[in-house]
Write a protein that holds these residues in place. Structure first.
Motif, PDB file in Angstrom:
ATOM      1  N   GLU A  27       0.844  -1.010  -0.007  1.00  0.00           N
ATOM      2  CA  GLU A  27      -0.093   0.051   0.175  1.00  0.00           C
ATOM      3  C   GLU A  27       0.994   1.218   0.058  1.00  0.00           C
ATOM      4  O   GLU A  27       1.935   1.147   0.865  1.00  0.00           O
ATOM      5  N   VAL A  28       0.661   2.040  -0.859  1.00  0.00           N
ATOM      6  CA  VAL A  28       1.602   3.228  -0.884  1.00  0.00           C
ATOM      7  C   VAL A  28       0.825   4.468  -0.683  1.00  0.00           C
ATOM      8  O   VAL A  28      -0.117   4.964  -1.468  1.00  0.00           O
ATOM      9  N   TRP A  29       1.564   5.348   0.051  1.00  0.00           N
ATOM     10  CA  TRP A  29       0.846   6.748   0.537  1.00  0.00           C
ATOM     11  C   TRP A  29       2.132   7.911  -0.067  1.00  0.00           C
ATOM     12  O   TRP A  29       3.366   7.558   0.026  1.00  0.00           O
ATOM     13  N   ASP A  46       7.697  12.073  -2.146  1.00  0.00           N
ATOM     14  CA  ASP A  46       8.124  11.382  -1.105  1.00  0.00           C
ATOM     15  C   ASP A  46       6.977  10.385  -0.874  1.00  0.00           C
ATOM     16  O   ASP A  46       5.734  10.496  -0.846  1.00  0.00           O
ATOM     17  N   LEU A  47       7.170   8.792  -0.913  1.00  0.00           N
ATOM     18  CA  LEU A  47       6.182   7.810  -0.965  1.00  0.00           C
ATOM     19  C   LEU A  47       6.631   6.947   0.543  1.00  0.00           C
ATOM     20  O   LEU A  47       7.881   6.653   0.744  1.00  0.00           O
ATOM     21  N   VAL A  48       5.724   6.383   1.016  1.00  0.00           N
ATOM     22  CA  VAL A  48       5.849   5.303   2.023  1.00  0.00           C
ATOM     23  C   VAL A  48       5.304   4.351   1.924  1.00  0.00           C
ATOM     24  O   VAL A  48       4.079   4.287   1.396  1.00  0.00           O
ATOM     25  N   LEU A  49       5.636   3.034   1.834  1.00  0.00           N
ATOM     26  CA  LEU A  49       5.022   1.774   1.612  1.00  0.00           C
ATOM     27  C   LEU A  49       4.686   1.101   2.812  1.00  0.00           C
ATOM     28  O   LEU A  49       5.497   0.983   3.782  1.00  0.00           O
ATOM     29  N   PHE A 101      -1.650   6.726  -2.535  1.00  0.00           N
ATOM     30  CA  PHE A 101      -1.168   6.825  -3.929  1.00  0.00           C
ATOM     31  C   PHE A 101      -1.545   5.621  -4.553  1.00  0.00           C
ATOM     32  O   PHE A 101      -1.822   5.574  -5.865  1.00  0.00           O
ATOM     33  N   ARG A 102      -1.626   4.440  -3.988  1.00  0.00           N
ATOM     34  CA  ARG A 102      -1.853   2.968  -4.661  1.00  0.00           C
ATOM     35  C   ARG A 102      -2.185   2.060  -3.644  1.00  0.00           C
ATOM     36  O   ARG A 102      -1.578   2.027  -2.891  1.00  0.00           O
TER      37      ARG A 102
END
Length: 109
Positions: A27-29, A46-49, A101-102
């Motif tokens: 899951e991507v934020w 900037d992404l956090v998984l 994001f995803r």
């Protein structure tokens, strides 16, 4: 008003394609200036998984993901973080101003 991602669609599509290939279970934020405002053309993304099945479990494949992003033709820096490896105080900051994001394209194993 819901946060909006300040990123050209073609760049977002390229990042999503790489995420789907490298970490389909994540899951991507998105967070940072491209979500809260103040981004410019050269700002990083900037992404956090997160592992949706267990937020405390680190994700595998981050090294390959980072390599794939760096080898891509996407002309911005994409910073990737693993939720499980970040301190709780960082979780709180991300949760305040972030956007999904995803969603995972396949369930975690």
């Amino acid at each position: 008003m819901a946060p909006k991602l300040d990123l050209l669609p073609r760049y977002a599509e390229g990042v999503l394609r790489i995420l789907d290939e490298q970490v389909p279970e994540a899951e991507v934020w998105a967070f940072g200036s491209r979500v809260v405002g103040g981004a410019h053309e050269g700002s990083d993304l900037d992404l956090v998984l997160r592992n949706p099945g267990d937020l405390t479990a680190p994700l595998s494949g981050l090294g390959a993901l980072i390599e794939a992003l760096s080898q891509s033709t996407i002309p911005i820096l994409v910073e990737v973080h693993d939720w499980a490896r970040l301190p709780d105080s960082f979780h709180e900051e991300i949760e305040k101003k972030s956007l999904l994001f995803r969603v995972p394209v396949k369930p975690a194993a």
